[in-house]
Scaffold this active site. Structure first.
Site, PDB file in Angstrom:
ATOM      1  N   ASP A  37     -10.720 -38.593  59.523  1.00 37.41           N
ATOM      2  CA  ASP A  37      -9.941 -37.485  60.345  1.00 37.41           C
ATOM      3  C   ASP A  37     -10.163 -38.042  61.859  1.00 37.41           C
ATOM      4  OD1 ASP A  37      -9.735 -34.127  59.631  1.00 37.41           O
ATOM      5  OD2 ASP A  37      -9.683 -34.817  61.682  1.00 37.41           O
ATOM      6  N   ALA A  87      -2.281 -33.587  58.834  1.00 38.64           N
ATOM      7  CA  ALA A  87      -1.086 -33.196  59.525  1.00 38.64           C
ATOM      8  C   ALA A  87      -1.300 -32.240  60.579  1.00 38.64           C
ATOM      9  CB  ALA A  87      -0.166 -32.077  58.376  1.00 38.64           C
ATOM     10  N   THR A 134       3.700 -28.669  51.442  1.00 38.84           N
ATOM     11  CA  THR A 134       3.984 -27.356  51.703  1.00 38.84           C
ATOM     12  C   THR A 134       5.493 -26.683  51.124  1.00 38.84           C
ATOM     13  OG1 THR A 134       4.303 -25.495  53.519  1.00 38.84           O
ATOM     14  CG2 THR A 134       4.902 -27.836  54.162  1.00 38.84           C
ATOM     15  N   ASP A 135       5.148 -25.450  50.814  1.00 37.27           N
ATOM     16  CA  ASP A 135       6.579 -24.762  50.206  1.00 37.27           C
ATOM     17  C   ASP A 135       7.517 -24.726  51.274  1.00 37.27           C
ATOM     18  OD1 ASP A 135       5.387 -22.815  51.843  1.00 37.27           O
ATOM     19  OD2 ASP A 135       5.379 -21.386  50.145  1.00 37.27           O
ATOM     20  N   GLU A 136       6.966 -24.664  52.689  1.00 38.06           N
ATOM     21  CA  GLU A 136       8.052 -24.637  53.745  1.00 38.06           C
ATOM     22  C   GLU A 136       9.175 -25.826  53.750  1.00 38.06           C
ATOM     23  OE1 GLU A 136       6.318 -23.451  57.421  1.00 38.06           O
ATOM     24  OE2 GLU A 136       4.352 -22.617  56.374  1.00 38.06           O
ATOM     25  N   TYR A 159       7.995 -28.353  62.042  1.00 40.13           N
ATOM     26  CA  TYR A 159       6.782 -28.661  61.354  1.00 40.13           C
ATOM     27  C   TYR A 159       7.279 -28.921  59.965  1.00 40.13           C
ATOM     28  CZ  TYR A 159       3.128 -27.405  57.635  1.00 40.13           C
ATOM     29  OH  TYR A 159       2.315 -27.440  56.711  1.00 40.13           O
ATOM     30  N   SER A 162       9.136 -31.996  59.576  1.00 37.61           N
ATOM     31  CA  SER A 162       8.420 -33.193  59.657  1.00 37.61           C
ATOM     32  C   SER A 162       7.523 -33.190  58.237  1.00 37.61           C
ATOM     33  CB  SER A 162       7.199 -33.296  60.764  1.00 37.61           C
ATOM     34  OG  SER A 162       6.499 -32.360  60.572  1.00 37.61           O
ATOM     35  N   LYS A 163       7.285 -32.325  57.371  1.00 32.78           N
ATOM     36  CA  LYS A 163       6.583 -32.537  56.455  1.00 32.78           C
ATOM     37  C   LYS A 163       7.661 -32.766  55.008  1.00 32.78           C
ATOM     38  CE  LYS A 163       2.880 -31.468  55.005  1.00 32.78           C
ATOM     39  NZ  LYS A 163       1.691 -32.206  55.015  1.00 32.78           N
ATOM     40  N   LEU A 199      -2.024 -16.672  60.995  1.00 30.64           N
ATOM     41  CA  LEU A 199      -1.988 -15.039  60.866  1.00 30.64           C
ATOM     42  C   LEU A 199      -3.409 -14.399  60.588  1.00 30.64           C
ATOM     43  CD1 LEU A 199      -0.116 -12.612  60.822  1.00 30.64           C
ATOM     44  CD2 LEU A 199      -0.116 -12.841  58.526  1.00 30.64           C
TER      45      LEU A 199
HETATM   46  P1  NAD Z   1      -5.420 -28.271  59.410  1.00 33.33           P
HETATM   47  O1  NAD Z   1      -4.561 -28.143  60.844  1.00 33.33           O
HETATM   48  O2  NAD Z   1      -6.526 -27.450  59.501  1.00 33.33           O
HETATM   49  O3  NAD Z   1      -6.210 -29.635  59.192  1.00 33.33           O
HETATM   50  C1  NAD Z   1      -5.402 -30.725  59.708  1.00 33.33           C
HETATM   51  C2  NAD Z   1      -6.504 -31.870  59.795  1.00 33.33           C
HETATM   52  O4  NAD Z   1      -5.757 -33.223  60.176  1.00 33.33           O
HETATM   53  C3  NAD Z   1      -7.610 -31.771  61.093  1.00 33.33           C
HETATM   54  O5  NAD Z   1      -8.937 -31.980  60.507  1.00 33.33           O
HETATM   55  C4  NAD Z   1      -7.100 -32.704  61.994  1.00 33.33           C
HETATM   56  O6  NAD Z   1      -8.153 -33.365  63.021  1.00 33.33           O
HETATM   57  C5  NAD Z   1      -6.591 -33.828  61.139  1.00 33.33           C
HETATM   58  N1  NAD Z   1      -5.562 -34.876  62.055  1.00 33.33           N
HETATM   59  C6  NAD Z   1      -4.434 -34.262  62.786  1.00 33.33           C
HETATM   60  N2  NAD Z   1      -3.745 -35.252  63.137  1.00 33.33           N
HETATM   61  C7  NAD Z   1      -4.446 -36.508  62.737  1.00 33.33           C
HETATM   62  C8  NAD Z   1      -4.265 -37.773  63.158  1.00 33.33           C
HETATM   63  N3  NAD Z   1      -3.191 -38.301  63.729  1.00 33.33           N
HETATM   64  N4  NAD Z   1      -5.092 -38.477  62.440  1.00 33.33           N
HETATM   65  C9  NAD Z   1      -6.309 -38.177  61.596  1.00 33.33           C
HETATM   66  N5  NAD Z   1      -6.393 -36.948  61.501  1.00 33.33           N
HETATM   67  C10 NAD Z   1      -5.486 -36.134  61.990  1.00 33.33           C
HETATM   68  O7  NAD Z   1      -4.440 -28.240  58.298  1.00 33.33           O
HETATM   69  P2  NAD Z   1      -4.539 -27.472  56.981  1.00 33.33           P
HETATM   70  O8  NAD Z   1      -4.065 -26.313  56.817  1.00 33.33           O
HETATM   71  O9  NAD Z   1      -6.048 -27.833  56.198  1.00 33.33           O
HETATM   72  O10 NAD Z   1      -3.609 -28.207  56.101  1.00 33.33           O
HETATM   73  C11 NAD Z   1      -3.862 -29.566  55.395  1.00 33.33           C
HETATM   74  C12 NAD Z   1      -2.466 -30.199  54.546  1.00 33.33           C
HETATM   75  O11 NAD Z   1      -2.100 -29.004  53.800  1.00 33.33           O
HETATM   76  C13 NAD Z   1      -1.304 -30.421  55.524  1.00 33.33           C
HETATM   77  O12 NAD Z   1      -0.707 -31.362  55.254  1.00 33.33           O
HETATM   78  C14 NAD Z   1      -0.501 -28.984  55.481  1.00 33.33           C
HETATM   79  O13 NAD Z   1       0.798 -29.427  55.783  1.00 33.33           O
HETATM   80  C15 NAD Z   1      -0.899 -28.621  54.021  1.00 33.33           C
HETATM   81  N6  NAD Z   1      -0.486 -27.114  53.547  1.00 33.33           N
HETATM   82  C16 NAD Z   1      -1.501 -26.317  54.434  1.00 33.33           C
HETATM   83  C17 NAD Z   1      -1.144 -25.005  54.108  1.00 33.33           C
HETATM   84  C18 NAD Z   1      -1.607 -23.824  54.786  1.00 33.33           C
HETATM   85  O14 NAD Z   1      -1.212 -22.713  54.497  1.00 33.33           O
HETATM   86  N7  NAD Z   1      -2.563 -24.161  55.768  1.00 33.33           N
HETATM   87  C19 NAD Z   1      -0.313 -24.827  52.933  1.00 33.33           C
HETATM   88  C20 NAD Z   1       0.483 -25.629  52.098  1.00 33.33           C
HETATM   89  C21 NAD Z   1       0.312 -27.062  52.739  1.00 33.33           C
HETATM   90  P1  TYD Z   2       1.325 -18.541  59.987  1.00 32.47           P
HETATM   91  O1  TYD Z   2       0.277 -18.296  59.558  1.00 32.47           O
HETATM   92  O2  TYD Z   2       1.596 -19.200  61.158  1.00 32.47           O
HETATM   93  O3  TYD Z   2       1.899 -19.412  58.730  1.00 32.47           O
HETATM   94  P2  TYD Z   2       3.562 -20.033  58.280  1.00 32.47           P
HETATM   95  O4  TYD Z   2       4.264 -19.538  59.589  1.00 32.47           O
HETATM   96  O5  TYD Z   2       3.089 -21.320  58.302  1.00 32.47           O
HETATM   97  O6  TYD Z   2       3.938 -19.268  57.310  1.00 32.47           O
HETATM   98  O7  TYD Z   2       2.180 -17.114  59.797  1.00 32.47           O
HETATM   99  C1  TYD Z   2       2.566 -16.443  58.751  1.00 32.47           C
HETATM  100  C2  TYD Z   2       3.423 -15.249  58.893  1.00 32.47           C
HETATM  101  O8  TYD Z   2       2.710 -14.545  59.967  1.00 32.47           O
HETATM  102  C3  TYD Z   2       4.699 -15.634  59.624  1.00 32.47           C
HETATM  103  O9  TYD Z   2       5.752 -14.945  58.941  1.00 32.47           O
HETATM  104  C4  TYD Z   2       4.381 -15.660  61.000  1.00 32.47           C
HETATM  105  C5  TYD Z   2       3.725 -14.402  61.035  1.00 32.47           C
HETATM  106  N1  TYD Z   2       2.810 -14.277  62.244  1.00 32.47           N
HETATM  107  C6  TYD Z   2       2.839 -13.232  63.081  1.00 32.47           C
HETATM  108  O10 TYD Z   2       3.479 -12.185  62.782  1.00 32.47           O
HETATM  109  N2  TYD Z   2       2.034 -13.305  64.122  1.00 32.47           N
HETATM  110  C7  TYD Z   2       1.304 -14.403  64.607  1.00 32.47           C
HETATM  111  O11 TYD Z   2       0.487 -14.025  65.473  1.00 32.47           O
HETATM  112  C8  TYD Z   2       1.261 -15.365  63.702  1.00 32.47           C
HETATM  113  C9  TYD Z   2       0.440 -16.572  63.907  1.00 32.47           C
HETATM  114  C10 TYD Z   2       2.000 -15.388  62.508  1.00 32.47           C
END
Ligand code: NAD
Ligand code: TYD
Length: 351
Positions: A37, A87, A134-136, A159, A162-163, A199
């Site tokens: 990381d 990411a 991600t589902d996005e 975002y 890029s994914k 959120l």
């Molecule tokens: P996060 O932002 O909490 O963590 C990302 C980690 O990557 C951090 O520890 C950061 O330091 C590290 N990082 C960032 N850039 C880096 C680099 N250049 N080199 C090395 N390390 C680096 O993210 P998360 O929410 O834990 O998501 C993890 C994965 O799951 C991502 O690929 C995200 O797209 C995917 N994902 C997330 C969600 C969600 O709801 N959070 C849902 C579906 C998929």
């Molecule tokens: P978020 O947690 O950023 O996840 P994602 O955009 O990846 O789904 O946002 C979840 C939902 O909440 C999204 O519809 C955007 C909305 N949102 C707000 O209404 N206010 C906020 O301050 C944030 C961060 C998100």
């Protein structure tokens, strides 16, 4: 000690990655677990304090965009499995600075694929490049329908674009060079250790501090929520039983309109903080919408349910209650991550 396998988990100091690292460290004492990381604003070694001294754990502070170091590491350790969770992960930040998303999510992933392919091409043993997505990437849904593994990619934010691109590169390395890979696409996660820009933790933090709850647009956007530990379990199940070259959608058939979710969160918080019923709801403030805001995400998770026997272990109400308790009990963690640069981000985004 000689280990049966070397597993490289990337992004293990982040939200989801830290839960995956903890699970693997505890469940697989015979595997050597490397956590790589860069420790950006989203990475925090505090997330792993309880396991940092484990025998089978090694932390590597490396940027995946540093191609030379990545190649050297793969040559040195010849990892058996790569679980890629690195990411830039926040949609709002991708709108402000898309370049960081292209660099880390696309170029960084390409560096990993190239390094893995180079050291694995002459190997006879079983290898796996497991890419977490991600589902996005599927874009947005109208009021009905679900994303399946066959839904065409149609990303709308920098975002998700890029994914989607990184997913395509993983698949292309499979087709072109025979790289053994699996991809999973998960819905929105929530739970302990999530950075308070997303959120649920943002709103928990604001409720604690009696700050406005900025709901984008009319609040009628829908997301499908999964407790982070259930995602970590799904990743483990796919690691054990997933078929090479396959994609698995991960979700719990748990859709919520943002405004309904926020109301439940307010009710649970009032209860836990001994506040008058309705006090937190008064903090709800409708603010300018996110540009390109996807209306609805909803996952059809029947493939992983049927083929791999995974399903979520907690209901949304239970998961949300555990999440709030964690933030209330980990005040120092929250205070630490919201000091410094967080204030600047918050002012730019919301004030
Ligand atoms: P996060 O932002 O909490 O963590 C990302 C980690 O990557 C951090 O520890 C950061 O330091 C590290 N990082 C960032 N850039 C880096 C680099 N250049 N080199 C090395 N390390 C680096 O993210 P998360 O929410 O834990 O998501 C993890 C994965 O799951 C991502 O690929 C995200 O797209 C995917 N994902 C997330 C969600 C969600 O709801 N959070 C849902 C579906 C998929
Ligand atoms: P978020 O947690 O950023 O996840 P994602 O955009 O990846 O789904 O946002 C979840 C939902 O909440 C999204 O519809 C955007 C909305 N949102 C707000 O209404 N206010 C906020 O301050 C944030 C961060 C998100």
């Amino acid at each position: 000690m000689s280990y049966q396998k070397k597993i490289l988990i990337l992004g293990g100091a982040g939200f989801i990655g830290s839960h995956v690292v903890r699970r693997f460290i505890k469940k697989y004492p015979n595997f050597q677990i490397f956590n790589l990381d860069k420790l950006t604003y989203a990475g925090n070694l505090e997330n792993l304090k309880d396991i940092e001294k484990a025998e089978n754990y090694t932390f590597l502070k490396v940027d995946i965009c540093d191609r030379k170091t990545i190649e050297q590491l793969f040559k040195k350790h010849r990892f058996d499995t790569v679980i890629h969770l690195v990411a830039e992960s926040h949609v709002d930040r991708s709108i402000t600075n898309p370049f960081a998303f292209v660099e880390t999510n696309i170029m960084g992933t390409l560096n990993l694929l190239h390094a893995a392919q180079n050291v694995w091409k002459d190997s006879n043993s079983e290898k796996l490049f497991y890419h977490i997505s991600t589902d996005e990437v599927y874009g947005t849904l109208e009021k009905t329908g679900l994303f399946t593994e066959e839904t065409p990619y149609d990303p709308n934010s920098p975002y998700s674009a890029s994914k989607a691109s990184s997913d395509h590169f993983v698949r292309a390395f499979g087709e072109t060079y025979g790289l053994p890979y699996i991809i999973s696409n998960c819905s929105n996660n929530y739970g302990p250790n999530q950075f308070p820009e997303k959120l649920i933790p943002l709103f928990i933090n604001n409720i604690i501090n009696h700050k406005p709850l900025p709901v984008y647009g009319d609040g009628n956007y829908t997301r499908d929520w999964l407790y982070v530990i259930d995602h970590a379990i799904a990743i483990d199940v796919i690691f054990q039983k997933g078929k090479l070259g396959e994609t698995y959608n991960i979700g719990g058939f748990n859709e919520w309109k943002n405004i309904d979710l926020v109301k439940i969160l307010c009710q649970q918080m009032d209860d836990k903080l001994n506040r008058t019923a309705g006090e937190s709801e008064k903090l709800i403030t409708f603010v300018k919408d996110r540009p390109g805001h996807d209306l609805r995400y909803a996952i059809d998770a029947s493939k992983i349910y049927k083929e791999l026997g995974w399903k979520p272990s907690v209901t949304f109400e239970e998961g949300l209650s555990k999440t709030i308790d964690w933030y209330l009990q980990n005040h120092a963690w929250l205070k630490n991550v919201t000091s410094g640069d967080y204030q600047k981000y918050y002012e730019k985004q919301y004030l």
